[in-house]
Design a protein around this motif. Structure first.
Motif, PDB file in Angstrom:
ATOM      1  N   LYS A  27      -6.039   0.206 -14.050  1.00 28.99           N
ATOM      2  CA  LYS A  27      -5.753   1.634 -13.895  1.00 28.99           C
ATOM      3  C   LYS A  27      -6.091   2.118 -12.486  1.00 28.99           C
ATOM      4  O   LYS A  27      -5.345   2.890 -11.887  1.00 28.99           O
ATOM      5  CB  LYS A  27      -6.540   2.453 -14.910  1.00 28.99           C
ATOM      6  N   ARG A  28      -7.220   1.670 -11.957  1.00 22.93           N
ATOM      7  CA  ARG A  28      -7.625   2.081 -10.609  1.00 22.93           C
ATOM      8  C   ARG A  28      -6.645   1.567  -9.568  1.00 22.93           C
ATOM      9  O   ARG A  28      -6.246   2.291  -8.657  1.00 22.93           O
ATOM     10  CB  ARG A  28      -9.042   1.594 -10.325  1.00 22.93           C
ATOM     11  N   GLN A  61      -1.970   2.495  -5.842  1.00 24.45           N
ATOM     12  CA  GLN A  61      -0.592   2.222  -5.447  1.00 24.45           C
ATOM     13  C   GLN A  61       0.261   3.485  -5.512  1.00 24.45           C
ATOM     14  O   GLN A  61       1.075   3.738  -4.620  1.00 24.45           O
ATOM     15  CB  GLN A  61       0.012   1.141  -6.339  1.00 24.45           C
ATOM     16  N   ILE A  62       0.078   4.274  -6.551  1.00 27.47           N
ATOM     17  CA  ILE A  62       0.839   5.518  -6.686  1.00 27.47           C
ATOM     18  C   ILE A  62       0.469   6.474  -5.568  1.00 27.47           C
ATOM     19  O   ILE A  62       1.333   7.120  -4.976  1.00 27.47           O
ATOM     20  CB  ILE A  62       0.600   6.150  -8.075  1.00 27.47           C
ATOM     21  N   GLY A  63      -0.809   6.558  -5.245  1.00 26.34           N
ATOM     22  CA  GLY A  63      -1.252   7.421  -4.144  1.00 26.34           C
ATOM     23  C   GLY A  63      -0.657   6.993  -2.816  1.00 26.34           C
ATOM     24  O   GLY A  63      -0.226   7.830  -2.013  1.00 26.34           O
ATOM     25  N   ARG A  64      -0.620   5.682  -2.569  1.00 28.89           N
ATOM     26  CA  ARG A  64      -0.020   5.192  -1.323  1.00 28.89           C
ATOM     27  C   ARG A  64       1.468   5.490  -1.269  1.00 28.89           C
ATOM     28  O   ARG A  64       1.997   5.868  -0.223  1.00 28.89           O
ATOM     29  CB  ARG A  64      -0.251   3.688  -1.198  1.00 28.89           C
ATOM     30  N   LEU A  65       2.147   5.315  -2.388  1.00 27.81           N
ATOM     31  CA  LEU A  65       3.579   5.600  -2.435  1.00 27.81           C
ATOM     32  C   LEU A  65       3.840   7.086  -2.207  1.00 27.81           C
ATOM     33  O   LEU A  65       4.736   7.457  -1.443  1.00 27.81           O
ATOM     34  CB  LEU A  65       4.164   5.164  -3.777  1.00 27.81           C
ATOM     35  N   MET A  66       3.054   7.942  -2.850  1.00 32.15           N
ATOM     36  CA  MET A  66       3.236   9.386  -2.681  1.00 32.15           C
ATOM     37  C   MET A  66       2.994   9.788  -1.229  1.00 32.15           C
ATOM     38  O   MET A  66       3.732  10.608  -0.675  1.00 32.15           O
ATOM     39  CB  MET A  66       2.303  10.145  -3.628  1.00 32.15           C
ATOM     40  N   ILE A  72       2.706   0.974   5.397  1.00 30.43           N
ATOM     41  CA  ILE A  72       3.145   1.604   4.155  1.00 30.43           C
ATOM     42  C   ILE A  72       4.426   2.397   4.377  1.00 30.43           C
ATOM     43  O   ILE A  72       5.406   2.218   3.678  1.00 30.43           O
ATOM     44  CB  ILE A  72       2.025   2.498   3.574  1.00 30.43           C
ATOM     45  N   ALA A  73       4.418   3.274   5.370  1.00 40.90           N
ATOM     46  CA  ALA A  73       5.589   4.105   5.599  1.00 40.90           C
ATOM     47  C   ALA A  73       6.753   3.281   6.141  1.00 40.90           C
ATOM     48  O   ALA A  73       7.908   3.582   5.866  1.00 40.90           O
ATOM     49  CB  ALA A  73       5.255   5.238   6.560  1.00 40.90           C
ATOM     50  N   SER A  74       6.469   2.229   6.906  1.00 37.47           N
ATOM     51  CA  SER A  74       7.554   1.440   7.485  1.00 37.47           C
ATOM     52  C   SER A  74       8.281   0.644   6.419  1.00 37.47           C
ATOM     53  O   SER A  74       9.440   0.277   6.600  1.00 37.47           O
ATOM     54  CB  SER A  74       7.014   0.523   8.580  1.00 37.47           C
ATOM     55  N   ASN A  75       7.633   0.369   5.278  1.00 37.01           N
ATOM     56  CA  ASN A  75       8.277  -0.373   4.204  1.00 37.01           C
ATOM     57  C   ASN A  75       8.990   0.532   3.215  1.00 37.01           C
ATOM     58  O   ASN A  75       9.737   0.046   2.381  1.00 37.01           O
ATOM     59  CB  ASN A  75       7.247  -1.222   3.457  1.00 37.01           C
TER      60      ASN A  75
END
Length: 54
Positions: A15-16, A21-26, A46-49
């Motif tokens: 869960k953590r 991962q969701i936080g990084r994607l957001m 992160i943003a470049s991918n």
């Protein structure tokens, strides 16, 4: 200390990691849409991918 106290709670760990991962994607989507060049903690990969939106 009991032997059970050393067992990793894999459900909590999963869960953590999913929340991270969701936080990084957001953040990547926010940074991409707002045109931010700077990334938190130097994670520029992160943003470049992330796929670019027209």
């Amino acid at each position: 200390m009991s032997p059970a106290s050393n067992i990793i709670d894999f459900n909590l760990y999963r869960k953590r990691k999913q929340a991270q991962q969701i936080g990084r994607l957001m953040w990547a989507l926010y940074a991409q849409q707002s045109g931010l060049a700077a990334q938190p903690h130097g994670n520029t990969h992160i943003a470049s991918n992330a796929p670019r939106l027209a």
